[in-house]
Design a protein around this motif. Structure first.
Motif, PDB file in Angstrom:
ATOM      1  N   GLY A  89      -3.529  -2.418  -5.749  1.00 23.28           N
ATOM      2  CA  GLY A  89      -4.115  -1.585  -6.784  1.00 23.28           C
ATOM      3  C   GLY A  89      -5.558  -1.990  -7.012  1.00 23.28           C
ATOM      4  N   LYS A 132      -4.359   1.639  -3.465  1.00 25.76           N
ATOM      5  CA  LYS A 132      -3.906   2.612  -4.469  1.00 25.76           C
ATOM      6  C   LYS A 132      -4.890   2.548  -5.627  1.00 25.76           C
ATOM      7  N   ILE A 134      -6.148   2.848  -9.161  1.00 22.30           N
ATOM      8  CA  ILE A 134      -5.520   2.840 -10.477  1.00 22.30           C
ATOM      9  C   ILE A 134      -6.589   2.682 -11.546  1.00 22.30           C
ATOM     10  N   ASP A 138      -3.683   1.011 -16.145  1.00 19.00           N
ATOM     11  CA  ASP A 138      -2.476   1.029 -15.318  1.00 19.00           C
ATOM     12  C   ASP A 138      -2.259  -0.279 -14.557  1.00 19.00           C
ATOM     13  N   ARG A 139      -3.115  -1.258 -14.770  1.00 16.79           N
ATOM     14  CA  ARG A 139      -3.021  -2.470 -13.952  1.00 16.79           C
ATOM     15  C   ARG A 139      -1.691  -3.194 -14.141  1.00 16.79           C
ATOM     16  N   THR A 141       1.263  -1.990 -15.595  1.00 11.26           N
ATOM     17  CA  THR A 141       2.446  -1.176 -15.297  1.00 11.26           C
ATOM     18  C   THR A 141       2.615  -0.943 -13.803  1.00 11.26           C
ATOM     19  N   SER A 142       1.532  -0.850 -13.061  1.00 11.38           N
ATOM     20  CA  SER A 142       1.661  -0.637 -11.622  1.00 11.38           C
ATOM     21  C   SER A 142       2.336  -1.827 -10.948  1.00 11.38           C
ATOM     22  N   GLU A 147       4.759  -0.514  -8.006  1.00 12.15           N
ATOM     23  CA  GLU A 147       4.032   0.501  -7.257  1.00 12.15           C
ATOM     24  C   GLU A 147       3.043  -0.155  -6.295  1.00 12.15           C
TER      25      GLU A 147
END
Length: 327
Positions: A89, A132, A134, A138-139, A141-142, A147
């Motif tokens: 990410g 990906k 982000i 979102d760091r 939660t990814s 993800e």
């Protein structure tokens, strides 16, 4: 509203910036006018957070870094290798750290070099990765939702985030500052104490946003999904200033002739770490081994000299790791 009008010529700069984003810009700007959003709830400090003497403390590497063909069976690294690629990410609009090159169509920068080094250690091929894009928000939660395998997105290590994810050792030490319009800098708006009545932008979900709310209570705060969103608001005249890490602000100032980062002392210490799922302690130890190898072979210094030294100076050195965290 901003207390001072933005020069109209900046609109041309905005058009130029947006035309070069190459499809990677995921900016989403809040549509509410300033002052209409409800204030965020007070942060709750997790138990034990304030007793952590050094949140940069990480897990010590276990012996020598294994060769790609000798990764421990059942380890997170072996699972990544079996999949065939490392998923990271990253940002795509943080100039110098991770931004889309409109000529090559590739995301590049200091943070991407860190991704490539981890991929090299797992696969023997520094191109064996998938990026990906982000947002800052979102760091965590990814990682929690798996993800991505790692997050390398100029993320500050702090004890609050350690409650949700794990971190590598510190790979870069930054500090929060402010960027303002040149005319405001000429008027002496160059520090926290001068921000009363000034509209300042920071990305949602960042420590920069929390810090500016606490340290400059007289400022008007606007949020954007990322620093590109803040730059768009800045160029539209909706905000007077942007706050963030000095590395990020240096990249923004390089894209706007009306933006300047005045000479100032950083008002925070921002130790960057590579984010990893809290259960993947073996991967944390492995990544820390990669960082140690980068120190030994000079690849960290080469990356700094390429991406950051031209703007931030040649005095940058790789931080000394602090180990001793236990699962």
């Amino acid at each position: 509203m901003s207390r001072r009008a933005r020069p109209l010529a900046a609109l041309a700069a905005l058009a130029l910036l947006l035309s070069g984003c190459g499809g990677y810009d995921d900016t989403q700007v809040r549509s509410e006018p300033p002052g209409t959003a409800a204030p965020p709830p007070a942060a709750v400090t997790p138990p034990g957070c304030l007793t952590d003497e050094n949140p940069t403390r990480s897990y010590e590497p276990t012996g020598a870094l294994p060769a790609p063909g000798d990764l421990p069976a059942g380890s997170a690294m072996a699972e990544i290798r079996e999949r065939g690629r490392l998923v990271a990410g990253v940002s795509a609009d943080t100039y110098l750290l991770a931004s889309n090159n409109p000529f090559s169509g590739q995301i590049e920068g200091f943070d991407i070099d860190m991704v490539e080094q981890v991929a090299q250690a797992i696969f023997g091929d520094r191109s064996a990765y998938e990026l990906k894009v982000i947002s800052a928000a979102d760091r965590l939660t990814s990682l929690q939702e798996r993800e991505v395998d790692i997050v390398v997105r100029n993320m500050t290590i702090n004890c609050v985030r350690w409650q949700d994810i794990a971190f590598s050792a510190e790979y870069y030490r930054s500090g929060q500052k402010i960027l303002v319009r040149q005319d405001l800098a000429d008027e002496g708006i160059d520090s926290l104490r001068e921000l009363s009545g000034v509209t300042v932008c920071a990305p949602s979900g960042t420590s920069s946003l929390d810090n500016i709310r606490e340290l400059a209570p007289g400022a008007f705060i606007e949020e954007a999904a990322n620093h590109t969103g803040c730059l768009a608001l800045f160029q539209q005249g909706a905000v007077d200033a942007i706050t963030g890490d000095d590395t990020v602000l240096a990249g923004l100032a390089a894209q706007d002739p009306y933006a300047v980062v005045p000479e100032q002392k950083a008002f925070t210490a921002e130790p960057y770490g590579i984010g990893i799922h809290e259960d993947d302690v073996d991967l944390v130890r492995f990544v820390n081994g990669v960082l140690e190898r980068m120190r030994a072979d000079g690849s960290w210094q080469a990356s700094y000299d390429r991406w950051l030294a031209p703007t931030l100076g040649k005095g940058g050195v790789q931080p000394t790791p602090v180990y001793g965290r236990v699962p």
